[in-house]
Design a protein around this motif. Structure first.
Motif, PDB file in Angstrom:
ATOM      1  N   GLY A   1       0.791  -1.222   0.000  1.00 32.52           N
ATOM      2  CA  GLY A   1       0.000   0.000   0.000  1.00 32.52           C
ATOM      3  C   GLY A   1       0.820   1.266   0.000  1.00 32.52           C
ATOM      4  N   THR A   2       0.164   2.383   0.247  1.00 35.55           N
ATOM      5  CA  THR A   2       0.779   3.707   0.201  1.00 35.55           C
ATOM      6  C   THR A   2       1.983   3.793   1.133  1.00 35.55           C
ATOM      7  OG1 THR A   2      -1.383   4.696  -0.259  1.00 35.55           O
ATOM      8  CG2 THR A   2       0.370   6.179   0.465  1.00 35.55           C
ATOM      9  N   GLY A   3       3.100   4.190   0.572  1.00 40.59           N
ATOM     10  CA  GLY A   3       4.321   4.367   1.353  1.00 40.59           C
ATOM     11  C   GLY A   3       5.241   3.167   1.364  1.00 40.59           C
ATOM     12  N   TYR A   4       4.759   2.018   0.861  1.00 38.36           N
ATOM     13  CA  TYR A   4       5.597   0.815   0.878  1.00 38.36           C
ATOM     14  C   TYR A   4       6.072   0.472  -0.537  1.00 38.36           C
ATOM     15  CZ  TYR A   4       7.453  -3.727   2.214  1.00 38.36           C
ATOM     16  OH  TYR A   4       8.304  -4.777   2.449  1.00 38.36           O
ATOM     17  N   LEU A   5       7.336   0.595  -0.792  1.00 38.96           N
ATOM     18  CA  LEU A   5       7.968   0.240  -2.062  1.00 38.96           C
ATOM     19  C   LEU A   5       7.130   0.706  -3.262  1.00 38.96           C
ATOM     20  CD1 LEU A   5       9.419  -3.272  -1.088  1.00 38.96           C
ATOM     21  CD2 LEU A   5      10.591  -1.066  -1.146  1.00 38.96           C
ATOM     22  N   ASP A   6       6.641  -0.214  -4.111  1.00 32.54           N
ATOM     23  CA  ASP A   6       5.902   0.210  -5.307  1.00 32.54           C
ATOM     24  C   ASP A   6       4.398   0.377  -5.079  1.00 32.54           C
ATOM     25  OD1 ASP A   6       8.220   0.374  -6.736  1.00 32.54           O
ATOM     26  OD2 ASP A   6       7.611  -1.002  -8.328  1.00 32.54           O
ATOM     27  N   GLU A   7       3.966   0.348  -3.826  1.00 31.22           N
ATOM     28  CA  GLU A   7       2.597   0.678  -3.419  1.00 31.22           C
ATOM     29  C   GLU A   7       1.521  -0.200  -4.067  1.00 31.22           C
ATOM     30  OE1 GLU A   7       2.142   4.943  -3.847  1.00 31.22           O
ATOM     31  OE2 GLU A   7       3.365   5.276  -2.055  1.00 31.22           O
TER      32      GLU A   7
ATOM     33  N   ASN B   1      -1.587  -2.793  -4.096  1.00 32.11           N
ATOM     34  CA  ASN B   1      -2.734  -2.803  -3.179  1.00 32.11           C
ATOM     35  C   ASN B   1      -2.888  -4.145  -2.472  1.00 32.11           C
ATOM     36  OD1 ASN B   1      -3.991  -4.562  -4.998  1.00 32.11           O
ATOM     37  ND2 ASN B   1      -5.309  -2.999  -5.890  1.00 32.11           N
ATOM     38  N   THR B   2      -3.925  -4.234  -1.643  1.00 29.21           N
ATOM     39  CA  THR B   2      -4.154  -5.423  -0.813  1.00 29.21           C
ATOM     40  C   THR B   2      -4.366  -6.680  -1.647  1.00 29.21           C
ATOM     41  OG1 THR B   2      -5.197  -3.979   0.820  1.00 29.21           O
ATOM     42  CG2 THR B   2      -5.537  -6.346   1.083  1.00 29.21           C
ATOM     43  N   THR B   3      -5.140  -6.542  -2.720  1.00 22.89           N
ATOM     44  CA  THR B   3      -5.430  -7.693  -3.573  1.00 22.89           C
ATOM     45  C   THR B   3      -4.155  -8.267  -4.182  1.00 22.89           C
ATOM     46  OG1 THR B   3      -7.609  -6.807  -4.125  1.00 22.89           O
ATOM     47  CG2 THR B   3      -6.722  -8.513  -5.585  1.00 22.89           C
ATOM     48  N   ALA B   4      -3.338  -7.386  -4.734  1.00 24.10           N
ATOM     49  CA  ALA B   4      -2.071  -7.824  -5.338  1.00 24.10           C
ATOM     50  C   ALA B   4      -1.177  -8.485  -4.299  1.00 24.10           C
ATOM     51  CB  ALA B   4      -1.356  -6.642  -5.976  1.00 24.10           C
ATOM     52  N   ALA B   5      -1.123  -7.898  -3.114  1.00 18.00           N
ATOM     53  CA  ALA B   5      -0.275  -8.442  -2.050  1.00 18.00           C
ATOM     54  C   ALA B   5      -0.724  -9.839  -1.634  1.00 18.00           C
ATOM     55  CB  ALA B   5      -0.289  -7.500  -0.844  1.00 18.00           C
ATOM     56  N   PHE B   6      -2.039 -10.009  -1.449  1.00 18.86           N
ATOM     57  CA  PHE B   6      -2.548 -11.316  -1.016  1.00 18.86           C
ATOM     58  C   PHE B   6      -2.308 -12.377  -2.082  1.00 18.86           C
ATOM     59  CE2 PHE B   6      -5.483 -14.715  -0.210  1.00 18.86           C
ATOM     60  CZ  PHE B   6      -5.543 -14.795   1.166  1.00 18.86           C
ATOM     61  N   ILE B   7      -2.629 -12.045  -3.327  1.00 19.89           N
ATOM     62  CA  ILE B   7      -2.450 -13.014  -4.417  1.00 19.89           C
ATOM     63  C   ILE B   7      -0.978 -13.402  -4.549  1.00 19.89           C
ATOM     64  CG2 ILE B   7      -2.556 -13.324  -6.928  1.00 19.89           C
ATOM     65  CD1 ILE B   7      -5.084 -11.582  -6.895  1.00 19.89           C
ATOM     66  N   ALA B   8      -0.099 -12.402  -4.512  1.00 23.37           N
ATOM     67  CA  ALA B   8       1.335 -12.673  -4.645  1.00 23.37           C
ATOM     68  C   ALA B   8       1.829 -13.599  -3.545  1.00 23.37           C
ATOM     69  CB  ALA B   8       2.118 -11.360  -4.627  1.00 23.37           C
ATOM     70  N   GLU B   9       1.478 -13.296  -2.303  1.00 22.64           N
ATOM     71  CA  GLU B   9       1.959 -14.105  -1.185  1.00 22.64           C
ATOM     72  C   GLU B   9       1.410 -15.531  -1.228  1.00 22.64           C
ATOM     73  OE1 GLU B   9       4.167 -13.646   1.245  1.00 22.64           O
ATOM     74  OE2 GLU B   9       4.749 -11.716   0.395  1.00 22.64           O
ATOM     75  N   ALA B  10       0.127 -15.664  -1.578  1.00 22.86           N
ATOM     76  CA  ALA B  10      -0.469 -17.002  -1.639  1.00 22.86           C
ATOM     77  C   ALA B  10       0.122 -17.822  -2.780  1.00 22.86           C
ATOM     78  CB  ALA B  10      -1.989 -16.897  -1.794  1.00 22.86           C
ATOM     79  N   VAL B  11       0.247 -17.208  -3.959  1.00 25.14           N
ATOM     80  CA  VAL B  11       0.760 -17.926  -5.132  1.00 25.14           C
ATOM     81  C   VAL B  11       2.241 -18.255  -4.968  1.00 25.14           C
ATOM     82  CG1 VAL B  11       1.250 -17.738  -7.602  1.00 25.14           C
ATOM     83  CG2 VAL B  11      -0.962 -16.989  -6.715  1.00 25.14           C
TER      84      VAL B  11
ATOM     85  N   VAL C   1      11.129 -11.646  -8.137  1.00 21.08           N
ATOM     86  CA  VAL C   1       9.846 -11.202  -8.697  1.00 21.08           C
ATOM     87  C   VAL C   1       9.045 -10.378  -7.685  1.00 21.08           C
ATOM     88  CG1 VAL C   1       7.638 -11.962  -9.658  1.00 21.08           C
ATOM     89  CG2 VAL C   1       9.736 -13.200 -10.223  1.00 21.08           C
ATOM     90  N   GLY C   2       9.067 -10.758  -6.422  1.00 13.18           N
ATOM     91  CA  GLY C   2       8.094 -10.229  -5.475  1.00 13.18           C
ATOM     92  C   GLY C   2       8.519  -9.151  -4.508  1.00 13.18           C
ATOM     93  N   ILE C   3       9.798  -8.813  -4.429  1.00 10.84           N
ATOM     94  CA  ILE C   3      10.225  -7.856  -3.412  1.00 10.84           C
ATOM     95  C   ILE C   3       9.457  -6.542  -3.492  1.00 10.84           C
ATOM     96  CG2 ILE C   3      12.109  -6.310  -2.737  1.00 10.84           C
ATOM     97  CD1 ILE C   3      14.018  -8.591  -2.867  1.00 10.84           C
ATOM     98  N   LYS C   4       9.271  -6.009  -4.688  1.00  9.71           N
ATOM     99  CA  LYS C   4       8.623  -4.704  -4.805  1.00  9.71           C
ATOM    100  C   LYS C   4       7.128  -4.740  -4.511  1.00  9.71           C
ATOM    101  CE  LYS C   4      11.815  -2.093  -7.643  1.00  9.71           C
ATOM    102  NZ  LYS C   4      11.933  -1.110  -8.742  1.00  9.71           N
ATOM    103  N   ILE C   5       6.567  -5.939  -4.425  1.00  5.81           N
ATOM    104  CA  ILE C   5       5.132  -6.057  -4.115  1.00  5.81           C
ATOM    105  C   ILE C   5       4.904  -6.007  -2.605  1.00  5.81           C
ATOM    106  CG2 ILE C   5       3.037  -7.435  -4.415  1.00  5.81           C
ATOM    107  CD1 ILE C   5       4.457  -8.794  -6.804  1.00  5.81           C
TER     108      ILE C   5
END
Length: 235
Positions: free
Chosen positions: A126-132, A134-144, A181-185
């Motif tokens: 989200g806002t202020g964290y790396l490439d910002e 959102n919640t949906t992208a973060a959850f999908i990335a972590e689960a996948v 792949v995922g650090i910026k997420i």
């Protein structure tokens, strides 16, 4: 001779401590700026190499889970009893907090140290964290990403795999790939303990958002275990 519970607990504690200290330490101390520090690629390798090193150091003692999502996945896959997984998870969380604590003791004695939001290599979004993202992208990335990570673990440690001696290397390199792949997420968690440790000390947004990094990796691990058990390695 069977390894004692205390030995396994200690191994998981120390292994997770090393993962957090070295992995998060690479971001905090060595730096994400590729010009003056190791950059994102260097941080990715720091996490992966920590797993490789610990796999060969403590793998024969505890299996080197150093990650609650892995322990839960092993239970679902039928490779571990729930009671044993429970004390593994306690050891992992305590080890992660200890690793973050050691990292804080080191970096807080630097003259330019400042405890900023998401400090000590905390995960977030989200806002202020790396490439910002959102919640949906973060959850999908972590689960996948956790789903993929567990598939590598199940496959490389399977008794049917004739290259099992290279399991630690395969697992560590897969973690490198996931971080690239995922650090910026999200900064990449795929490991609830790795997220809990820094968040407990950092507080603020890191602690508010830690639920994501407890839930999404566990969901990914369970799905991976189900697919592995019912589809990929079904007799």
């Amino acid at each position: 001779m069977e390894t004692s519970k205390f030995s396994k607990f200690t191994a998981e504690f120390l292994g997770t401590l090393v993962l957090v200290l070295m992995g998060c330490g690479s971001a905090v101390i060595a730096g994400a700026d590729g010009t003056t520090g190791v950059g994102l690629l260097g941080i990715s390798f720091a996490f992966g190499l920590s797993v490789v090193a610990m796999a060969y150091a403590i793998g024969h003692i505890s299996g080197c889970h150093i990650n609650p999502a892995i322990s839960i996945g092993m239970v679902v896959a039928g490779r571990m009893k729930a009671g044993e997984a429970a004390y593994y998870i306690v050891a992992q969380i305590l080890g992660a907090i200890a690793g973050a604590g050691l990292l804080y003791l080191i970096v807080s004695n630097h003259p330019g140290f400042e405890m900023k939001p998401w400090a000590l290599g905390s995960n977030g979004w989200g806002t202020g964290y790396l490439d910002e993202y959102n919640t949906t992208a973060a959850f999908i990335a972590e689960a996948v990403f956790t789903f993929i990570f567990l598939l590598v673990i199940f496959g490389s440690t399977s008794t049917k795999n004739i290259n099992g001696g290279f399991a630690g290397l395969a697992i560590g390199l897969s973690l490198v790939l996931i971080h690239i792949v995922g650090i910026k997420i999200t900064g990449v968690s795929v490991n609830p303990a790795r997220s809990i440790g820094p968040a407990v000390l950092a507080g603020g947004e890191a602690l508010k958002q830690v639920w994501m990094f407890m839930l999404a990796p566990v969901v990914g691990a369970i799905l991976s275990a189900v697919v592995w058990k019912t589809v990929l390695e079904k007799n």
